[in-house]
Every structure is written in C-alpha cells, then in structure tokens.
Design a protein around this motif. Structure first.
Motif, PDB file in Angstrom:
ATOM      1  N   LYS A 204       0.822  -1.204   0.000  1.00 56.53           N
ATOM      2  CA  LYS A 204       0.000   0.000   0.000  1.00 56.53           C
ATOM      3  C   LYS A 204       0.853   1.249   0.000  1.00 56.53           C
ATOM      4  O   LYS A 204       0.526   2.269  -0.642  1.00 56.53           O
ATOM      5  CB  LYS A 204      -0.928  -0.013   1.205  1.00 56.53           C
ATOM      6  N   PHE A 206       3.686   1.596  -1.436  1.00 51.84           N
ATOM      7  CA  PHE A 206       4.275   1.780  -2.750  1.00 51.84           C
ATOM      8  C   PHE A 206       3.343   2.534  -3.708  1.00 51.84           C
ATOM      9  O   PHE A 206       3.792   3.281  -4.577  1.00 51.84           O
ATOM     10  CB  PHE A 206       4.645   0.430  -3.368  1.00 51.84           C
ATOM     11  N   PHE A 207       2.043   2.340  -3.575  1.00 53.53           N
ATOM     12  CA  PHE A 207       1.088   2.913  -4.522  1.00 53.53           C
ATOM     13  C   PHE A 207       0.316   4.108  -3.957  1.00 53.53           C
ATOM     14  O   PHE A 207      -0.579   4.627  -4.591  1.00 53.53           O
ATOM     15  CB  PHE A 207       0.078   1.841  -4.955  1.00 53.53           C
ATOM     16  N   SER A 208       0.651   4.521  -2.782  1.00 50.39           N
ATOM     17  CA  SER A 208      -0.044   5.683  -2.206  1.00 50.39           C
ATOM     18  C   SER A 208       0.470   6.967  -2.856  1.00 50.39           C
ATOM     19  O   SER A 208       1.642   7.065  -3.243  1.00 50.39           O
ATOM     20  CB  SER A 208       0.179   5.720  -0.698  1.00 50.39           C
ATOM     21  N   ASP A 209      -0.418   7.977  -3.046  1.00 50.30           N
ATOM     22  CA  ASP A 209      -0.042   9.264  -3.640  1.00 50.30           C
ATOM     23  C   ASP A 209       0.771  10.075  -2.646  1.00 50.30           C
ATOM     24  O   ASP A 209       0.381  10.241  -1.489  1.00 50.30           O
ATOM     25  CB  ASP A 209      -1.282  10.059  -4.040  1.00 50.30           C
TER      26      ASP A 209
END
Length: 219
Positions: A204, A206-209
């Motif tokens: 999570k 890695f892909f969080s803004d």
C-alpha cells in the motif's frame, strides 16, 4: 494402574502418596504407581529378615525426560544401590541383616515437571501353591498341571504389566508431542498473519499518492 501381582502380591495404584509409606510385611510384594512432584522426594520402608532375597524394579512413566534418582539403604544407612536420573532399572539383593530397609525416589533435580513412577518391590519367594509341594514324594499329575498353569499365569501377569507400562509411557509421549505440535501450529498461524498484514501495508505504501508542495519564488 498396577495389575494384580504374583501369588501373595497385592496391587495398589495411588495418585498421591504421603511422604512416608510402610510397605507390607516380609514375604509379600508391592506394585505401586505414584506421583512424584517437582523438587520432591518419596521414601518407602520395609522390614526384611536376614537372608531374604529382594528385587526392586522401577520405571518412570510420565514427566520431563522420564528419569528419577533412586537410592536404597540397609538398616545401618549403608548405600546398597544408588542411581541418578534413571528411566528404569532393576536391582536384586540379599538382606545381610535384620531391620528396616529404606529406598527413596527423588525428583529434586527437576524444577518444573512432576513424574509418575511405577515400582515393584518383591520380598522373598512366592509361597508354594500346595502346602505339601516341598515334600520328598513326587507331585500327582493334577498337582503338576496346576503348578505349570500357575507359573504360566505369573508370566502372563508380568507381560501384561510391562505392556501396560509401555502403553502408558507411549500415550504420555504422544500427548506431549500433540501439545507441542498444536502450540507450533498456533505460532505459525500468528506469524503468517503478522507477515501478511505487514506485506499489505508495505504494498500500500508503494502505490499511495505522495503529496508535493510547490513554492513560488518571486522575481
């Protein structure tokens, strides 16, 4: 737990025994199964006449590494037999004097585990099957058959006792192994759960803004 003994034997199974126990009178034998707590010592006493042949046999059925200390003393306190951390053993001796003989089982080296101990203490020979068995004349055919059957039954009782002890010890080992496997399975499940949750949060992240800030610099 203990099976009926040889001719003249009495059998007794106890879960808890007092610190001291006086065994039967000379000429008898005893089979006893008792609990030996951790850091504890249990002693037994027997009055034996001089020249009497005796046999002490013991086995640890459950607890820890299935071992116990055993010590046998004559009426003067002389040590006839002493073994440390034995799982099972047998000792035969002939009483050198009249008096009270003492044998003790010790679990004082163990801090957490209690033991279940079985012992068979035989004093003297079995009484004759017939009062006139020691006569000079030969036994009748019926008497000889009875003596043979009696000896065969004693062997059967001995084998039954040994197999019961093995069965009890094997069951204890199996239950202990089953408990360890259960604890290990629970531990593995908890580790897998923690690792799975950790991987979810890691992915999570890695892909969080990521928030970016822009700063204007005046001309």
């Amino acid at each position: 737990m203990a099976a009926p003994g040889r001719g003249g034997r009495w059998a007794l199974a106890l879960l808890l025994l007092p610190p001291l126990l006086v065994l039967p009178a000379p000429g008898a034998a005893a089979e006893i199964t008792f609990e030996l707590p951790d850091n504890a010592k249990q002693c037994f006493y027997e009055d034996i006449a001089q020249g009497t042949k005796c046999t002490l046999e013991f086995q640890v059925i459950t607890g820890g590494h299935y071992d116990v200390d055993c010590r046998l003393e004559d009426p003067d306190g002389n040590v006839l037999y002493k073994e440390m951390k034995k799982q099972y053993d047998s000792f035969t001796f002939t009483a050198s004097k009249n008096g009270t003989y003492k044998f003790c089982f010790s679990n004082e080296f163990s801090t957490f585990t209690h033991k279940t101990v079985y012992f068979d203490f035989q004093v003297g020979e079995d009484p004759p099957l017939f009062p006139s068995e020691n006569r000079v004349s030969a036994l009748t055919q019926m008497e000889s058959a009875c003596v043979s059957i009696h000896e065969a039954l004693k062997s059967v009782i001995d084998f039954q006792t040994r197999f019961r002890l093995r069965e009890a010890q094997g069951r204890s080992r199996a239950e202990d192994l089953n408990t360890r496997v259960a604890y290990w399975s629970v531990g593995e499940a908890l580790i897998l759960l923690v690792v799975s949750i950790g991987q979810v949060f890691l992915l999570k992240s890695f892909f969080s803004d990521k928030r970016t800030t822009t700063t204007r610099v005046g001309s």
